[in-house]
Design an enzyme around this catalytic site. Sequence first.
Site, PDB file in Angstrom:
ATOM      1  N   SER A 159       0.844  -1.182   0.000  1.00 57.26           N
ATOM      2  CA  SER A 159       0.000   0.000   0.000  1.00 57.26           C
ATOM      3  C   SER A 159       0.885   1.240   0.000  1.00 57.26           C
ATOM      4  O   SER A 159       1.652   1.451  -0.937  1.00 57.26           O
ATOM      5  CB  SER A 159      -0.961  -0.048   1.204  1.00 57.26           C
ATOM      6  OG  SER A 159      -1.972   0.913   1.069  1.00 57.26           O
ATOM      7  N   GLU A 254      -2.253  -3.133  -8.005  1.00 52.19           N
ATOM      8  CA  GLU A 254      -3.500  -3.302  -7.240  1.00 52.19           C
ATOM      9  C   GLU A 254      -3.925  -1.933  -6.753  1.00 52.19           C
ATOM     10  O   GLU A 254      -3.151  -0.985  -6.770  1.00 52.19           O
ATOM     11  CB  GLU A 254      -3.295  -4.241  -6.045  1.00 52.19           C
ATOM     12  CG  GLU A 254      -2.356  -3.733  -4.969  1.00 52.19           C
ATOM     13  CD  GLU A 254      -2.986  -2.804  -3.936  1.00 52.19           C
ATOM     14  OE1 GLU A 254      -4.176  -2.944  -3.604  1.00 52.19           O
ATOM     15  OE2 GLU A 254      -2.284  -1.885  -3.461  1.00 52.19           O
ATOM     16  N   HIS A 324      -5.465  -5.435  -1.381  1.00 52.28           N
ATOM     17  CA  HIS A 324      -6.066  -5.209  -0.065  1.00 52.28           C
ATOM     18  C   HIS A 324      -7.132  -6.275   0.175  1.00 52.28           C
ATOM     19  O   HIS A 324      -8.328  -5.988   0.303  1.00 52.28           O
ATOM     20  CB  HIS A 324      -6.652  -3.803   0.017  1.00 52.28           C
ATOM     21  CG  HIS A 324      -5.616  -2.733   0.129  1.00 52.28           C
ATOM     22  ND1 HIS A 324      -4.770  -2.389  -0.917  1.00 52.28           N
ATOM     23  CD2 HIS A 324      -5.269  -1.927   1.175  1.00 52.28           C
ATOM     24  CE1 HIS A 324      -3.964  -1.409  -0.518  1.00 52.28           C
ATOM     25  NE2 HIS A 324      -4.251  -1.117   0.736  1.00 52.28           N
TER      26      HIS A 324
END
Length: 355
Positions: A159, A254, A324
């Site tokens: 992330s 992602e 996630h």
Amino acid sequence: MSTPKAAKSAAKPAAKARRAKAAAIPDHDHPHDHGPDCGDACGHDHDHDHAHHHGPQPDARGIYLISPSSAVRDPATVTLARERLEQQGFKTALDRTALAEHQRFAGTDAQRLASLTRAAKQKLPIVMVTRGGYGLGRLLHAIDWKAMADSGKRFVGMSDFTAFNLALLAQTGAVSYSGATAVQDFGGKKVDDLTEALFGEVMRGELEILSFETQDADPVDARGILWGGNLAMLTSLLGTPYMPKVRGGILFLEDVAEHPYRVERMLIQLWQAGILARQKAIVLGRFTEYKLAPHDKGYDLHEVVAWLRKTVKVPVITGLPYGHVATKATLPIGQKVGIATEKGLAHLVLDEHHH
């Protein structure tokens, strides 16, 4: 099952492989997520008598936990994560400011920067972030990248940590890892078995091939530097000294809580900047937690993927167990890998033996 060349070359000795299944059932918590899905584990090690590495095994004695981005909301989740990691055989240590709070951050910029310096100097070989969030972009200019690379530590996160992963690669060429984080993957009510196993195997240097089901993959058999991570973080590095200049790479992506039009907008920026066309393959993980609007009228992530294929003309593979989500692989950013597809399957060759 016939195995593509890239997978065959790594599998000549009885390679230890993992297979992740693309689940047909969407996430119940996120009913609007109709994107590529990869869920529950499928199968086990194909060969428990797998060939061992001939080189030195990576040091996986322990993990040093830091919080370089957002503040940890519940310290109990870090305690639980440490217990579970120790059950897996890792000694753990917690940086002294890992639970600090300053506004939305895990301490001031100076505190978080100092935690990275301590992480590079302490004795445990693996450095894992407690969580992502936001904050690393503030620190990139002040990090001693040579010290990070020279430390030999294996940095793991995802992330917001994508900024660190890619900056380390751009500045030094060193390998780091994108995948498991302490709170999300080890501090919740349940630990995903495959996520836990993949993290441990990658840290111990045991995983050679990650095979995963894909319902939407272009034919490809290629090798290149594996790089990528969170799409928004990667896009934010364009035009900075922290964006790797990777040609002929395997780019994996992602994102979370980004409507498909925002995903497409970021991909357009990467394409127009010349990044996407220089890659040998684009591998898509999970894009989750977005909500469609009535006026989308059928426009969803599958339309974004169709646009990507038509416009960029680089092989696209969907279904990578990464993002996630509960089930995720831990992937080496900056390492040369192989990627190969066949009907319904993709093989990511993480470690190739040369005899």
